[in-house]
Design a protein around this motif. Structure first.
Motif, PDB file in Angstrom:
ATOM      1  N   ILE A   1      12.178  21.747  15.757  1.00  0.00           N
ATOM      2  CA  ILE A   1      11.680  21.774  14.371  1.00  0.00           C
ATOM      3  C   ILE A   1      10.529  20.790  14.201  1.00  0.00           C
ATOM      4  N   MET A   2       9.545  21.204  13.414  1.00  0.00           N
ATOM      5  CA  MET A   2       8.469  20.285  13.028  1.00  0.00           C
ATOM      6  C   MET A   2       8.508  20.113  11.507  1.00  0.00           C
ATOM      7  N   LEU A   3       8.370  18.869  11.049  1.00  0.00           N
ATOM      8  CA  LEU A   3       8.303  18.603   9.603  1.00  0.00           C
ATOM      9  C   LEU A   3       6.835  18.498   9.196  1.00  0.00           C
ATOM     10  N   SER A   4       6.521  19.019   8.007  1.00  0.00           N
ATOM     11  CA  SER A   4       5.154  18.907   7.514  1.00  0.00           C
ATOM     12  C   SER A   4       5.185  18.533   6.039  1.00  0.00           C
TER      13      SER A   4
ATOM     14  N   PHE B   1       0.851  -1.199   0.000  1.00  0.00           N
ATOM     15  CA  PHE B   1       0.000   0.000   0.000  1.00  0.00           C
ATOM     16  C   PHE B   1       0.879   1.239   0.000  1.00  0.00           C
ATOM     17  N   PHE B   2       0.296   2.370  -0.422  1.00  0.00           N
ATOM     18  CA  PHE B   2       1.055   3.619  -0.555  1.00  0.00           C
ATOM     19  C   PHE B   2       0.658   4.689   0.447  1.00  0.00           C
ATOM     20  N   CYS B   3      -0.480   4.504   1.131  1.00  0.00           N
ATOM     21  CA  CYS B   3      -1.115   5.670   1.724  1.00  0.00           C
ATOM     22  C   CYS B   3      -1.646   5.350   3.117  1.00  0.00           C
ATOM     23  N   SER B   4      -1.646   6.352   4.004  1.00  0.00           N
ATOM     24  CA  SER B   4      -2.069   6.085   5.378  1.00  0.00           C
ATOM     25  C   SER B   4      -3.592   5.986   5.520  1.00  0.00           C
ATOM     26  N   TYR B   5      -4.331   6.094   4.426  1.00  0.00           N
ATOM     27  CA  TYR B   5      -5.775   5.820   4.480  1.00  0.00           C
ATOM     28  C   TYR B   5      -6.079   4.353   4.141  1.00  0.00           C
ATOM     29  N   THR B   6      -5.026   3.554   3.979  1.00  0.00           N
ATOM     30  CA  THR B   6      -5.249   2.128   3.715  1.00  0.00           C
ATOM     31  C   THR B   6      -5.769   1.463   4.995  1.00  0.00           C
ATOM     32  N   PRO B   7      -6.894   0.778   4.918  1.00  0.00           N
ATOM     33  CA  PRO B   7      -7.410   0.124   6.129  1.00  0.00           C
ATOM     34  C   PRO B   7      -6.584  -1.107   6.473  1.00  0.00           C
ATOM     35  N   GLU B   8      -5.393  -0.855   7.001  1.00  0.00           N
ATOM     36  CA  GLU B   8      -4.475  -1.940   7.346  1.00  0.00           C
ATOM     37  C   GLU B   8      -5.077  -2.923   8.313  1.00  0.00           C
ATOM     38  N   GLU B   9      -5.954  -2.391   9.176  1.00  0.00           N
ATOM     39  CA  GLU B   9      -6.548  -3.252  10.196  1.00  0.00           C
ATOM     40  C   GLU B   9      -7.293  -4.427   9.543  1.00  0.00           C
ATOM     41  N   LEU B  10      -7.872  -4.174   8.367  1.00  0.00           N
ATOM     42  CA  LEU B  10      -8.585  -5.252   7.670  1.00  0.00           C
ATOM     43  C   LEU B  10      -7.590  -6.244   7.063  1.00  0.00           C
ATOM     44  N   LEU B  11      -6.478  -5.738   6.567  1.00  0.00           N
ATOM     45  CA  LEU B  11      -5.456  -6.629   6.014  1.00  0.00           C
ATOM     46  C   LEU B  11      -4.911  -7.526   7.123  1.00  0.00           C
ATOM     47  N   GLN B  12      -4.627  -6.905   8.246  1.00  0.00           N
ATOM     48  CA  GLN B  12      -4.115  -7.658   9.405  1.00  0.00           C
ATOM     49  C   GLN B  12      -5.139  -8.722   9.825  1.00  0.00           C
ATOM     50  N   ALA B  13      -6.410  -8.331   9.816  1.00  0.00           N
ATOM     51  CA  ALA B  13      -7.461  -9.281  10.196  1.00  0.00           C
ATOM     52  C   ALA B  13      -7.568 -10.422   9.192  1.00  0.00           C
TER      53      ALA B  13
ATOM     54  N   LEU C   1       3.380  14.269   8.992  1.00  0.00           N
ATOM     55  CA  LEU C   1       3.757  13.518   7.788  1.00  0.00           C
ATOM     56  C   LEU C   1       2.868  12.285   7.666  1.00  0.00           C
ATOM     57  N   CYS C   2       2.651  11.872   6.424  1.00  0.00           N
ATOM     58  CA  CYS C   2       1.873  10.658   6.166  1.00  0.00           C
ATOM     59  C   CYS C   2       2.612   9.440   6.714  1.00  0.00           C
ATOM     60  N   THR C   3       3.944   9.524   6.704  1.00  0.00           N
ATOM     61  CA  THR C   3       4.748   8.424   7.239  1.00  0.00           C
ATOM     62  C   THR C   3       5.164   8.713   8.683  1.00  0.00           C
ATOM     63  N   GLY C   4       4.522   9.682   9.307  1.00  0.00           N
ATOM     64  CA  GLY C   4       4.851  10.048  10.681  1.00  0.00           C
ATOM     65  C   GLY C   4       3.608  10.036  11.533  1.00  0.00           C
ATOM     66  N   LEU C   5       3.300  11.213  12.091  1.00  0.00           N
ATOM     67  CA  LEU C   5       2.186  11.252  13.041  1.00  0.00           C
ATOM     68  C   LEU C   5       0.816  11.004  12.424  1.00  0.00           C
ATOM     69  N   ARG C   6       0.666  11.333  11.132  1.00  0.00           N
ATOM     70  CA  ARG C   6      -0.653  11.044  10.538  1.00  0.00           C
ATOM     71  C   ARG C   6      -0.900   9.536  10.531  1.00  0.00           C
ATOM     72  N   TYR C   7       0.191   8.770  10.469  1.00  0.00           N
ATOM     73  CA  TYR C   7       0.048   7.316  10.534  1.00  0.00           C
ATOM     74  C   TYR C   7      -0.268   6.874  11.958  1.00  0.00           C
ATOM     75  N   ALA C   8       0.404   7.524  12.911  1.00  0.00           N
ATOM     76  CA  ALA C   8       0.286   7.072  14.304  1.00  0.00           C
ATOM     77  C   ALA C   8      -0.957   7.607  15.005  1.00  0.00           C
ATOM     78  N   ALA C   9      -1.487   8.719  14.514  1.00  0.00           N
ATOM     79  CA  ALA C   9      -2.572   9.381  15.240  1.00  0.00           C
ATOM     80  C   ALA C   9      -3.906   8.658  15.062  1.00  0.00           C
ATOM     81  N   GLY C  10      -4.760   8.830  16.055  1.00  0.00           N
ATOM     82  CA  GLY C  10      -6.135   8.352  15.894  1.00  0.00           C
ATOM     83  C   GLY C  10      -6.394   7.011  16.537  1.00  0.00           C
ATOM     84  N   PHE C  11      -6.994   7.045  17.713  1.00  0.00           N
ATOM     85  CA  PHE C  11      -7.372   5.829  18.417  1.00  0.00           C
ATOM     86  C   PHE C  11      -8.651   5.278  17.790  1.00  0.00           C
ATOM     87  N   ILE C  12      -8.736   3.968  17.710  1.00  0.00           N
ATOM     88  CA  ILE C  12      -9.969   3.351  17.169  1.00  0.00           C
ATOM     89  C   ILE C  12     -10.783   2.819  18.342  1.00  0.00           C
ATOM     90  N   GLU C  13     -12.059   3.228  18.402  1.00  0.00           N
ATOM     91  CA  GLU C  13     -12.914   2.720  19.483  1.00  0.00           C
ATOM     92  C   GLU C  13     -12.967   1.193  19.405  1.00  0.00           C
TER      93      GLU C  13
END
Lengths: 413, 378
Positions: free
Chosen positions: B238-241, B37-49, B266-278
């Protein structure tokens, strides 16, 4: 000196002039005056993307304004480079869409061919043509501080899924509710039905105009169609558009009856892909004509009426939204090749000319694959011109001339 | 003998530097299938499942040849480099690919990939572009349910709700540890070099997730025990964006120039790590909720100023001295946002600079001068 530069006596030139042109200019002038004086006449102005559903705006008496049409005007009046550079000075990358750059600069400087577009009361962005319009309209929404409605039409990779259809249809309801809120009154659905019928009639007539190019020799070229397209984009759903295309169609049929060819001695028939190179349409037109080649059709001007079979005028709003999701540029390459092949056969094209337009990634990326498919499946020669629709800095004239000449030699052999 | 944190970091670095090799070995050892996959909107959780190892693609930056005959030069290096890897057979360990809808270039790459790269599995997740309406959220749920079905069909398996819930728990563990690492480093930058965080992030997107979660938790636990002073005074924060960062050298150069990358968008940084799933009994809805609430990518729409506001909020929260915009050349969504984000920062007197990366980062000497000039100014 090449053939195209020779001054020769051409007795047929007056016959070939399309008489409707002056009427078109008249309508467009009135339209822009109306839009520019909307405040005085108490009308609302909405900016809308070229692939967006304009019909509900017409039914609500809102004046639609098209930044993309404006971009084309900037290009045709050769003001693109200057305006694009202004946008670059504002921090916009030179790799961004030149329509967007030119328009953003026009807004900031009141520049361009008509001194900037009339300010919007609200914005309507439909992303069936690209993701760029979303970013461009976000810029405009921040600049003018006006509401933005986004009609999100999911890209179709192999099929339009049911959930995507539902999503688009529910957004049409949201769109109408948005318009009602902006205009402070309810949609008149009887009026909407009439506008829908006029839109369909306009599209049918436009398609009929395009179809006349199937005649040999063709009474019209794609370069003419780029100009005459204006109304089907901007004023679809109005009587004036229907009347205009009826007149243009009559004129074309008359030309066919009188055997008038737009390219004298038409020998080769070509299909064009992608947006025009607005600042070089005359040059390209003359260049191809000098080889007795007529660009009989293109994937761009046919995009609006291309979805006609999907529209049911009795269920206009519903089918409109689904059909707009399926325009040529919002479908996958393997779906595009079917449409391209159909056009090549319909217009009996001998070759395909593709404008690789660095401003338009969704139209251009994949052209190399389409080119291979066309050569393999249809066995006709193809040419790719690397350029840009508005930013003339990306047009290498002598190189392109050499490539066109070489391509035409292949066709002739 | 190495201490535990160094051992784990070394492992992450090895994976990060040779992800293809790692993927081949994990496939051989576990028999698990690998999907790119290329993008942090990939539903990896489904792939893992689905029992698959989701594998992030970064694209080669070198010798683009085969991709040249499919993609014009005005297309970003991620798209061209990714296709080059696929066409050269370097991704032959993959079963296929999932393409969420992001930008115009990725949208077109998906077609070119499907028609030329020859993988068995190809899934398009045509997600909504706007994330701020009820109908868009409903559509997001439908698309995720569609991906689940497509995976089941392509891999001839059944993905149970239970498996998805387990996967969500695993991803929550991973993401909360990644966030702990980020926060720890923002408080005490001396705890580990930023390049180590980079390698950790890359490993997070490549490694067998259960294995990675264990390693990461051990890493964070042992780092927390390290005696490190809380405040670093002289170095500039410094913050990278931007989109993806596949340039570990950048961290080192900023470091040498007197800066400390302590946060990113970054898409390969905090945007990937952020966001808890209920963790609820409606796992697909929960996944959709994360995407609609998470920090937004510029190819998606949350509001006309969502990115500017979240950037400023982080700048204040993390006490950032300057922002470095790190953009891939020809990345339209980021380039469109740049003037307004720069303006947002400028209004609050936060300096920023833009670094545009073509196929490869500029030479080190040139980069160093640019960073030094910028950091001196802070």
């Amino acid at each position: 000196m090449s053939d195209m530069n020779k001054k020769t006596v051409d007795p047929g030139k007056d016959n070939r002039k399309i008489k409707s042109v002056s009427r078109m200019k008249e309508i467009m002038t009135h339209y822009y005056i109306d839009a520019k004086t909307a405040r005085e006449s108490g009308k609302k102005v909405a900016w809308i993307t070229s692939g967006g559903p304009v019909e509900p705006l017409i039914a609500m008496d809102v004046i639609p304004v098209y930044p993309e049409n404006h971009g084309a005007m900037v290009g045709a009046s050769k003001m693109g480079v200057d305006l694009c550079q202004k946008a670059e000075e504002m921090g916009y990358s030179s790799d961004l869409c030149s329509y967007a750059r030119a328009d953003i600069a026009c807004a900031a400087t009141q520049g361009g061919p008509i001194g900037g577009l009339p300010e919007p009361d609200f914005l309507v962005c439909c992303n069936n043509i690209c993701g760029t319009v979303l970013k461009w309209y976000e810029v405009a929404a921040r600049y003018y501080k006006v509401p933005l409605f986004i009609l999100d039409t999911p890209f179709i990779h192999r099929e339009m899924r049911k959930e995507a259809q539902q999503y688009v249809m529910s957004q049409i309801e949201e769109y109408i509710a948005f318009l009602e809120a902006q205009c402070g009154r309810k949609m008149d659905y009887d009026r909407m039905t009439d506008v829908g019928r006029l839109a369909v009639e306009g599209l049918r007539l436009w398609q009929a105009v395009l179809d006349t190019a199937a005649h040999k020799p063709s009474p019209i070229t794609a370069f003419d169609l780029f100009f005459h397209l204006g109304l089907i984009v901007t004023l679809r759903g109005t009587q004036v558009t229907v009347d205009y295309y009826q007149g243009l169609l009559d004129e074309m049929n008359e030309r066919i009856a009188n055997n008038i060819a737009m390219v004298p001695g038409e020998k080769y028939r070509l299909l064009w892909d992608n947006l025009p190179v607005w600042y070089k349409t005359r040059w390209l037109s003359d260049k191809f004509a000098s080889h007795k080649a007529c660009l009989v059709a293109d994937t761009y001007t046919s995009a609006w009426s291309g979805v006609l079979p999907l529209i049911d005028e009795d269920r206009f709003l519903e089918t409109m939204s689904l059909s707009y999701s399926q325009v040529y540029i919002n479908i996958s390459h393997d779906m595009m090749i079917d449409k391209l092949s159909e056009m090549i056969r319909k217009y009996d094209a001998d070759g395909l000319v593709m404008h690789s337009n660095r401003s338009c990634k969704p139209y251009s990326l994949g052209q190399y694959d389409l080119q291979k498919m066309v050569m393999e499946q249809l066995g006709i020669p193809t040419l790719i011109i690397e350029a840009d629709m508005v930013d003339e800095r990306h047009f290498a004239e002598s190189q392109i001339e050499t490539r066109i000449d070489a391509f035409m030699e292949t066709l002739k052999s | 003998m190495m201490n535990p944190q160094d051992e784990i970091l070394k492992k992450f670095q090895t994976v990060s530097e040779n992800p293809h090799e790692y993927a081949r070995s994990i496939k051989e050892q576990t028999g698990k299938k690998i999907i790119g996959f290329f993008c942090s909107y990939t539903p990896e959780e489904l792939l893992q499942a689905a029992g698959v190892v989701p594998f992030r693609l970064f694209g080669t930056a070198r010798d683009i040849e085969l991709a040249e005959s499919h993609l014009q030069s005005y297309c970003c290096s991620l798209v061209r480099g990714g296709l080059e890897d696929a066409l050269r057979g370097r991704l032959d360990f993959m079963e296929g690919t999932v393409f969420p809808h992001t930008c115009d270039s990725i949208q077109r790459l998906s077609d070119i990939w499907r028609l030329n790269a020859g993988f068995d599995v190809h899934i398009d997740a045509v997600m909504p572009v706007k994330l701020n309406t009820p109908s868009a959220r409903k559509y997001m749920v439908d698309v995720l349910a569609g991906v689940r079905k497509d995976l089941e069909k392509s891999l001839n398996i059944t993905i149970t709700d239970h498996a998805i819930s387990e996967s969500i728990e695993l991803y929550n563990r991973i993401r909360s540890s990644l966030l702990s690492l980020y926060r720890m480093r923002s408080r005490k930058p001396a705890v580990i070099p930023q390049s180590a965080v980079y390698h950790t992030m890359k490993a997070a997107m490549v490694m067998d997730r259960a294995e990675f979660a264990k390693d990461l938790e051990a890493l964070v636990a042992s780092l927390e025990k390290l005696p490190v002073k809380d405040v670093e005074t002289v170095r500039k924060r410094i913050m990278l964006s931007g989109g993806i960062c596949n340039q570990p050298d950048i961290y080192k150069i900023i470091d040498k120039a007197g800066g400390e990358v302590v946060w990113d968008d970054l898409c390969t940084g905090l945007r990937y790590a952020a966001g808890f799933i209920e963790e609820s009994n409606q796992p697909i809805e929960a996944l959709a909720n994360r995407y609609t609430r998470r920090i937004v990518c510029p190819a998606k729409h949350a509001s006309i100023t969502a990115r500017g506001e979240s950037l400023l909020a982080e700048v204040h929260k993390q006490k950032i001295d300057g922002v470095v915009f790190l953009h891939l050349k020809f990345c339209d969504p980021h380039a469109f946002d740049y003037p307004y984000l720069k303006d947002f920062l400028g209004r609050e007197n936060v300096p920023s600079m833009l670094l545009e990366i073509e196929e490869q980062a500029p030479p080190e000497g040139q980069l160093r001068t640019r960073f030094e000039t910028f950091i001196d100014m802070l």
